[in-house]
Design an enzyme around this catalytic site. Structure first.
Site, PDB file in Angstrom:
ATOM      1  N   LYS A  78       0.869  -1.176   0.000  1.00 24.36           N
ATOM      2  CA  LYS A  78       0.000   0.000   0.000  1.00 24.36           C
ATOM      3  C   LYS A  78       0.909   1.230   0.000  1.00 24.36           C
ATOM      4  O   LYS A  78       1.913   1.265   0.712  1.00 24.36           O
ATOM      5  CB  LYS A  78      -0.866  -0.020   1.269  1.00 24.36           C
ATOM      6  CG  LYS A  78      -1.728   1.191   1.457  1.00 24.36           C
ATOM      7  CD  LYS A  78      -3.078   1.001   0.799  1.00 24.36           C
ATOM      8  CE  LYS A  78      -3.884   2.296   0.797  1.00 24.36           C
ATOM      9  NZ  LYS A  78      -4.867   2.287  -0.306  1.00 24.36           N
ATOM     10  N   PHE A  79       0.587   2.241  -0.829  1.00 23.37           N
ATOM     11  CA  PHE A  79       1.432   3.438  -0.897  1.00 23.37           C
ATOM     12  C   PHE A  79       0.978   4.479   0.122  1.00 23.37           C
ATOM     13  O   PHE A  79      -0.198   4.819   0.182  1.00 23.37           O
ATOM     14  CB  PHE A  79       1.395   4.040  -2.301  1.00 23.37           C
ATOM     15  CG  PHE A  79       2.234   5.285  -2.443  1.00 23.37           C
ATOM     16  CD1 PHE A  79       3.618   5.216  -2.332  1.00 23.37           C
ATOM     17  CD2 PHE A  79       1.633   6.520  -2.669  1.00 23.37           C
ATOM     18  CE1 PHE A  79       4.399   6.358  -2.446  1.00 23.37           C
ATOM     19  CE2 PHE A  79       2.415   7.678  -2.787  1.00 23.37           C
ATOM     20  CZ  PHE A  79       3.793   7.592  -2.682  1.00 23.37           C
ATOM     21  N   ILE A  80       1.923   4.956   0.934  1.00 21.48           N
ATOM     22  CA  ILE A  80       1.639   6.038   1.891  1.00 21.48           C
ATOM     23  C   ILE A  80       2.044   7.350   1.216  1.00 21.48           C
ATOM     24  O   ILE A  80       3.204   7.508   0.835  1.00 21.48           O
ATOM     25  CB  ILE A  80       2.455   5.873   3.191  1.00 21.48           C
ATOM     26  CG1 ILE A  80       2.369   4.446   3.735  1.00 21.48           C
ATOM     27  CG2 ILE A  80       2.054   6.903   4.244  1.00 21.48           C
ATOM     28  CD1 ILE A  80       1.187   4.173   4.589  1.00 21.48           C
ATOM     29  N   LYS A 139      19.681  11.365   2.317  1.00 24.49           N
ATOM     30  CA  LYS A 139      19.312  12.090   3.526  1.00 24.49           C
ATOM     31  C   LYS A 139      20.170  13.344   3.662  1.00 24.49           C
ATOM     32  O   LYS A 139      21.351  13.339   3.318  1.00 24.49           O
ATOM     33  CB  LYS A 139      19.508  11.202   4.758  1.00 24.49           C
ATOM     34  CG  LYS A 139      18.532  10.030   4.803  1.00 24.49           C
ATOM     35  CD  LYS A 139      18.912   9.018   5.872  1.00 24.49           C
ATOM     36  CE  LYS A 139      18.036   7.779   5.764  1.00 24.49           C
ATOM     37  NZ  LYS A 139      18.670   6.603   6.380  1.00 24.49           N
ATOM     38  N   GLU A 163      14.101   0.233   9.440  1.00 26.87           N
ATOM     39  CA  GLU A 163      13.431   1.393   8.843  1.00 26.87           C
ATOM     40  C   GLU A 163      11.921   1.216   8.877  1.00 26.87           C
ATOM     41  O   GLU A 163      11.409   0.158   8.513  1.00 26.87           O
ATOM     42  CB  GLU A 163      13.850   1.566   7.380  1.00 26.87           C
ATOM     43  CG  GLU A 163      15.281   1.991   7.169  1.00 26.87           C
ATOM     44  CD  GLU A 163      15.572   2.289   5.691  1.00 26.87           C
ATOM     45  OE1 GLU A 163      14.618   2.363   4.893  1.00 26.87           O
ATOM     46  OE2 GLU A 163      16.757   2.424   5.373  1.00 26.87           O
ATOM     47  N   ASN A 194      18.627  -2.437   7.675  1.00 24.77           N
ATOM     48  CA  ASN A 194      20.009  -2.265   7.240  1.00 24.77           C
ATOM     49  C   ASN A 194      20.936  -2.922   8.252  1.00 24.77           C
ATOM     50  O   ASN A 194      20.841  -2.675   9.447  1.00 24.77           O
ATOM     51  CB  ASN A 194      20.348  -0.778   7.104  1.00 24.77           C
ATOM     52  CG  ASN A 194      19.399  -0.085   6.144  1.00 24.77           C
ATOM     53  OD1 ASN A 194      19.047  -0.647   5.111  1.00 24.77           O
ATOM     54  ND2 ASN A 194      18.949   1.097   6.496  1.00 24.77           N
ATOM     55  N   ARG A 207      24.162  -2.713   8.915  1.00 30.77           N
ATOM     56  CA  ARG A 207      25.468  -2.049   9.011  1.00 30.77           C
ATOM     57  C   ARG A 207      25.381  -0.908  10.020  1.00 30.77           C
ATOM     58  O   ARG A 207      24.290  -0.563  10.481  1.00 30.77           O
ATOM     59  CB  ARG A 207      25.814  -1.449   7.643  1.00 30.77           C
ATOM     60  CG  ARG A 207      24.727  -0.467   7.205  1.00 30.77           C
ATOM     61  CD  ARG A 207      25.075   0.355   5.994  1.00 30.77           C
ATOM     62  NE  ARG A 207      24.135   1.437   5.790  1.00 30.77           N
ATOM     63  CZ  ARG A 207      23.000   1.348   5.105  1.00 30.77           C
ATOM     64  NH1 ARG A 207      22.654   0.219   4.523  1.00 30.77           N
ATOM     65  NH2 ARG A 207      22.197   2.392   5.011  1.00 30.77           N
ATOM     66  N   VAL A 255      25.373   6.066   8.455  1.00 26.89           N
ATOM     67  CA  VAL A 255      25.950   7.410   8.427  1.00 26.89           C
ATOM     68  C   VAL A 255      25.486   8.216   9.643  1.00 26.89           C
ATOM     69  O   VAL A 255      26.279   8.878  10.313  1.00 26.89           O
ATOM     70  CB  VAL A 255      25.544   8.155   7.128  1.00 26.89           C
ATOM     71  CG1 VAL A 255      26.025   9.593   7.150  1.00 26.89           C
ATOM     72  CG2 VAL A 255      26.058   7.440   5.893  1.00 26.89           C
ATOM     73  N   ARG A 282      24.336  16.477   7.005  1.00 25.08           N
ATOM     74  CA  ARG A 282      25.327  15.863   6.117  1.00 25.08           C
ATOM     75  C   ARG A 282      25.874  16.947   5.195  1.00 25.08           C
ATOM     76  O   ARG A 282      25.129  17.497   4.370  1.00 25.08           O
ATOM     77  CB  ARG A 282      24.687  14.771   5.265  1.00 25.08           C
ATOM     78  CG  ARG A 282      24.204  13.591   6.053  1.00 25.08           C
ATOM     79  CD  ARG A 282      23.919  12.454   5.105  1.00 25.08           C
ATOM     80  NE  ARG A 282      23.258  11.362   5.788  1.00 25.08           N
ATOM     81  CZ  ARG A 282      23.046  10.173   5.244  1.00 25.08           C
ATOM     82  NH1 ARG A 282      23.434   9.952   3.997  1.00 25.08           N
ATOM     83  NH2 ARG A 282      22.450   9.214   5.915  1.00 25.08           N
TER      84      ARG A 282
HETATM   85  C1  MV4 Z   1       7.394   3.752   0.426  1.00 22.68           C
HETATM   86  C2  MV4 Z   1       6.812   5.030   0.343  1.00 22.68           C
HETATM   87  C3  MV4 Z   1       5.437   5.096   0.472  1.00 22.68           C
HETATM   88  N1  MV4 Z   1       4.706   3.993   0.673  1.00 22.68           N
HETATM   89  N2  MV4 Z   1       6.628   2.674   0.643  1.00 22.68           N
HETATM   90  C4  MV4 Z   1      11.853   5.046  -0.755  1.00 22.68           C
HETATM   91  C5  MV4 Z   1      13.157   4.348  -0.492  1.00 22.68           C
HETATM   92  C6  MV4 Z   1      12.824   3.023   0.054  1.00 22.68           C
HETATM   93  N3  MV4 Z   1      13.749   2.629   1.055  1.00 22.68           N
HETATM   94  C7  MV4 Z   1      11.443   3.158   0.580  1.00 22.68           C
HETATM   95  N4  MV4 Z   1      10.863   4.344  -0.013  1.00 22.68           N
HETATM   96  C8  MV4 Z   1       9.539   4.627   0.105  1.00 22.68           C
HETATM   97  N5  MV4 Z   1       8.723   3.574   0.336  1.00 22.68           N
HETATM   98  C9  MV4 Z   1       5.321   2.803   0.759  1.00 22.68           C
HETATM   99  N6  MV4 Z   1       4.568   1.702   0.956  1.00 22.68           N
HETATM  100  C10 MV4 Z   1       7.637   6.124   0.128  1.00 22.68           C
HETATM  101  C11 MV4 Z   1       9.005   5.930   0.007  1.00 22.68           C
HETATM  102  C12 MV4 Z   1       9.787   7.108  -0.156  1.00 22.68           C
HETATM  103  C13 MV4 Z   1      10.682   7.499   0.823  1.00 22.68           C
HETATM  104  C14 MV4 Z   1      10.892   6.766   1.989  1.00 22.68           C
HETATM  105  C15 MV4 Z   1      11.772   7.171   2.953  1.00 22.68           C
HETATM  106  C16 MV4 Z   1      12.472   8.348   2.767  1.00 22.68           C
HETATM  107  C17 MV4 Z   1      12.307   9.079   1.629  1.00 22.68           C
HETATM  108  C18 MV4 Z   1      11.418   8.674   0.635  1.00 22.68           C
HETATM  109  C19 MV4 Z   1      11.245   9.439  -0.521  1.00 22.68           C
HETATM  110  C20 MV4 Z   1      10.370   9.039  -1.480  1.00 22.68           C
HETATM  111  C21 MV4 Z   1       9.663   7.857  -1.315  1.00 22.68           C
END
Ligand code: MV4
Length: 453
Positions: free
Chosen positions: A201-203, A237, A275, A290, A292, A295, A339
Site C-alpha cells: 500500500k502506498f503512503i 538524507k 526502517e 540495514n 550495518r 551514516v 550531512r
Molecule cells: C514507500 C513510500 C510510500 N509507501 N513505501 C523510498 C526508499 C525506500 N527505502 C522506501 N521508499 C519509500 N517507500 C510505501 N509503501 C515512500 C518511500 C519514499 C521514501 C521513503 C523514505 C524516505 C524518503 C522517501 C522518498 C520518497 C519515497
C-alpha cells in the site's frame, strides 16, 4: 579483544572506526586506493596498504585485494563501515573462510535482510507491523493487479533486491499497472541483476523513522530508540535527528519490545537499523532493515551516550550487551546531524577538487565527523559526503540554535558544499516547527522558487 583490525572503508567513517579502535587499544590497518594516498585514514592508522586504482570497483570493492591486505597485515577482524562491502554477504563469507572476523551480523542474516520481501515476511511472522501488500514475489502483472485491487490503490511496486528507491513505481490506477510493472522489473533487473517485485500500500506523505538496535552474540538484543530521517532529497538524507517528536515514549517502548523479540528470534548480531514509515495517523510500519552501522549513527550516540562503533567491536569480540550498556538506558536531550556534501547546494551536482580553506566549528554541544582538511582533495570517484556536523542540546530548540551558529562558522573554500542549503533549512519555519514528512524538500524548493520569483 582484537589485537588488530582492518578498516575496509575510507573518508569520515574510516576515521571514526580508527578512533574507536584507538580507544580500545586495538592496532589499525587502513586500506586505500591510489586516489586516497594523502587521506587522513591513511595517516592515522598504524599501518596502511594501497589496494588498487581509484575506482571503487578496482580497490575498496575488490574482495581478493581487501582479503590479501588483511592476510598480509595479519589482522583478527575487518570493520566494513557503511556502503562498499558492508552489506555484502559473500564478502562476509569469504572473511569467515579466511578466519577473519567480519564485524557485523552472520552472512545468512545479511542475505535475508538484503532480500526485501523475505525480510518483510520474516518481520510479519515476528509480529512487527508491516503495510498491507503482496504475500511474496509477484509472478506477473496480472497477479499484481489482483493484489492492488484487494489492497486498494494507490500501491507501490518495489524490487526484492532494491533499496535506495531504484526499481520502485507508484501505481494509482489499474490501467497504468502493466506498463509500470514492466518498467520497474526492467529497471530492477538492470540495477540489481534481479527483476523480482513485491507490492505495498502506498503512503502519500510518510515520515521516515528508523530504530537503532544492538545485538550481542549471546542472544540479547536492545533497542536504542529512533532517528527521524524525513529530510532527504532523491533518497539522499540531508538532516537526521534523535529523538523523533512524533514517537511517544509509549510507542518507543512498544516498538523496542517488538524488535527485541523478533531480532532475538532471527538471531541478529551486532548493530542494525530497522526502517519504518509513519503514516498520517502516527502508526509505524516496517519497510526494511540495514545490517550495518549507518551514516547517521552519531545522533543516537549523542542522546544515549553509547559509542556504537566501540559497541560493534566489543560485540564482535564476544562481549555481552550487559557489560557494554549502562545500567539505565535513557534518551537525553536532542541531537541533529547535517550531512555536508561536496555538491552544488541547488543543483546537487558533485563538486570535486582541492579544499583551499577548512574551518571546523566546535564548542559546547558540537561534534564534527570528517576526514577533510585544508589543502585536502575531494576525489571525484566516491560518495560526496565530506563531513557530518552534529549538535546536541537539552531540547530541539537548543540543538537547532547550536546548529545555526556552527554552520555559520563551518568554512569550506575551493569547492561547493551543501552548507548554504542547510542554513536555509534551519531558518525555515516549517522545519523549525518539526512539521515535515519525506516530501519536505520538494515543498521547500517550491517555496524558494516562489520567493525568488
Ligand atoms: C514507500 C513510500 C510510500 N509507501 N513505501 C523510498 C526508499 C525506500 N527505502 C522506501 N521508499 C519509500 N517507500 C510505501 N509503501 C515512500 C518511500 C519514499 C521514501 C521513503 C523514505 C524516505 C524518503 C522517501 C522518498 C520518497 C519515497
Amino acid at each position: 579483544m582484537f589485537r588488530k583490525v582492518l578498516i575496509a572503508n575510507r573518508g569520515e567513517i574510516a576515521l571514526r572506526v580508527i578512533n574507536a579502535c584507538k580507544e580500545l587499544g586495538i592496532r589499525t590497518v587502513a586500506i586505500y586506493s591510489e586516489a586516497d594516498r594523502h587521506s587522513l585514514h591513511v595517516r592515522f592508522a598504524d599501518e596502511a596498504i594501497c589496494i588498487g586504482p581509484p575506482r571503487s570497483a578496482d580497490s575498496y570493492l575488490n574482495v581478493p585485494a581487501v582479503i590479501s591486505a588483511a592476510e598480509i597485515a595479519d589482522v583478527d577482524a575487518i570493520h566494513p563501515g557503511y556502503g562498499l562491502l558492508s552489506e555484502n554477504a559473500n564478502f562476509a563469507e569469504v572473511c569467515r573462510a579466511s578466519n577473519i572476523k567480519f564485524i557485523g551480523p552472520p552472512p545468512d542474516v545479511t542475505r535475508l535482510m538484503g532480500e526485501k520481501e523475505r525480510a518483510r515476511q520474516t518481520m510479519k511472522k515476528a509480529k512487527v507491523p508491516i503495510l498491507p501488500g503482496s504475500d511474496g514475489i509477484l509472478a506477473s502483472s496480472d497477479e499484481a493487479l489482483d493484489w492492488a485491487k484487494s489492497v486498494g490503490f494507490p500501491v507501490i511496486l518495489k524490487a526484492k533486491a532494491g533499496g535506495g528507491g531504484r526499481g520502485m513505481r507508484i501505481i494509482r490506477t489499474p490501467e497504468e499497472l502493466p506498463g509500470l510493472f514492466h518498467a520497474a522489473s526492467t529497471e530492477a533487473a538492470n540495477a540489481f541483476g534481479n527483476g523480482e517485485l513485491y507490492m505495498e500500500k502506498f503512503i502519500e506523505r510518510p515520515r521516515h523513522i528508523e530504530f537503532q538496535v544492538l545485538a550481542d552474540e549471546h542472544g540479547n538484543v536492545v533497542s536504542l530508540g529512533e532517528r527521524e530521517c524525513s529530510i532527504q532529497r532523491r533518497h539522499q538524507k540531508l538532516i537526521e535527528e534523535a529523538p523523533s517528536l512524533q514517537v511517544t515514549p509509549k510507542l518507543r517502548e512498544e516498538i523496542g519490545k517488538t524488535l527485541k523479540r523478533s531480532l532475538e528470534a532471527i538471531g541478529y548480531q551486532n548493530a542494525g537499523t530497522i526502517e519504518f514509515l509513519m503514516d498520517e495517523d502516527g502508526k509505524l510500519y516496517f519497510i526494511e532493515m540495514n545490517t550495518r552501522i549507518q551514516v547517521e549513527h552519531p545522533v543516537t550516540e549523542m542522546v544515549t551516550g553509547i559509542d556504537l562503533v566501540k559497541a560493534q567491536l566489543r560485540i564482535a569480540a564476544g562481549e555481552k550487551l550487559s557489560s557494554i550498556l549502562p545500567e539505565k538506558l535513557e534518551i537525553r536531550g536532542h541531537a541533529i546531524e547535517c550531512r555536508i556534501n561536496a555538491e552544488h547546494p541547488e543543483k546537487f551536482t558533485p563538486s570535486a577538487g582541492k579544499i583551499t580553506a577548512f574551518n571546523v566549528p566546535g564548542g559546547n554541544g558540537v561534534r564534527v565527523d570528517t576526514a577533510q582538511y585544508s589543502e585536502g582533495v575531494v576525489p571525484p570517484y566516491y560518495d560526496s559526503l565530506i563531513a557530518k556536523l552534529i549538535t546536541h542540546g537539552k531540547d530541539r530548540e537548543e540543538a537547532m540554535n547550536r546548529m545555526q551558529r556552527a554552520l555559520e562558522m563551518f568554512v569550506v573554500q575551493g569547492i561547493h558544499t551543501t552548507i548554504p542549503l542547510h542554513q536555509k533549512i534551519f531558518a525555515d519555519a516549517e522545519f523549525r516547527a518539526g512539521n515535515f514528512d519525506t516530501k519536505f524538500m520538494e515543498r521547500f524548493f517550491e517555496r524558494e522558487k516562489e520567493r525568488k520569483g
